[in-house]
Design a protein around this motif. Sequence first.
Motif, PDB file in Angstrom:
ATOM      1  N   ALA A   1     -45.524  37.465  23.845  1.00 12.23           N
ATOM      2  CA  ALA A   1     -45.094  37.730  22.470  1.00 12.23           C
ATOM      3  C   ALA A   1     -43.985  36.748  22.082  1.00 12.23           C
ATOM      4  O   ALA A   1     -43.038  36.536  22.827  1.00 12.23           O
ATOM      5  N   SER A   2     -44.158  36.159  20.905  1.00 15.09           N
ATOM      6  CA  SER A   2     -43.212  35.131  20.468  1.00 15.09           C
ATOM      7  C   SER A   2     -42.084  35.674  19.592  1.00 15.09           C
ATOM      8  O   SER A   2     -41.195  34.917  19.212  1.00 15.09           O
ATOM      9  N   SER A   3     -42.138  36.961  19.290  1.00 14.77           N
ATOM     10  CA  SER A   3     -41.074  37.565  18.475  1.00 14.77           C
ATOM     11  C   SER A   3     -40.974  39.047  18.820  1.00 14.77           C
ATOM     12  O   SER A   3     -41.849  39.605  19.485  1.00 14.77           O
ATOM     13  N   TRP A   4     -39.910  39.654  18.338  1.00 13.88           N
ATOM     14  CA  TRP A   4     -39.727  41.087  18.573  1.00 13.88           C
ATOM     15  C   TRP A   4     -40.858  41.880  17.924  1.00 13.88           C
ATOM     16  O   TRP A   4     -41.377  42.831  18.497  1.00 13.88           O
ATOM     17  N   SER A   5     -41.259  41.467  16.736  1.00  9.07           N
ATOM     18  CA  SER A   5     -42.344  42.136  16.024  1.00  9.07           C
ATOM     19  C   SER A   5     -43.658  42.020  16.807  1.00  9.07           C
ATOM     20  O   SER A   5     -44.393  43.002  16.947  1.00  9.07           O
TER      21      SER A   5
END
Length: 82
Positions: free
Chosen positions: A32-36
Amino acid sequence: MDREILLSSIRTTRNEKLERSDVDMLRAIEAASSWSAFNTAKSDWVTYRTALRDYPSTIPEDLEDDLSDLPPIPLSPNETIT
């Protein structure tokens, strides 16, 4: 078909899918590249694993001879219907 034999086979398949999902879920979350994206991946895998655990309870008591009323086994976030 004997329901207990069918359920045994379903549980075996379900358990194999749960084992594979342990690694696949961790890879998806790590990628995953972001928290979202992390939260989305985590939620998708938690939903899938819950559906897998619950799957045997969705099997009707009385099944048609051709198993046409057998609900489909849940697909992982990595799987698609072919």
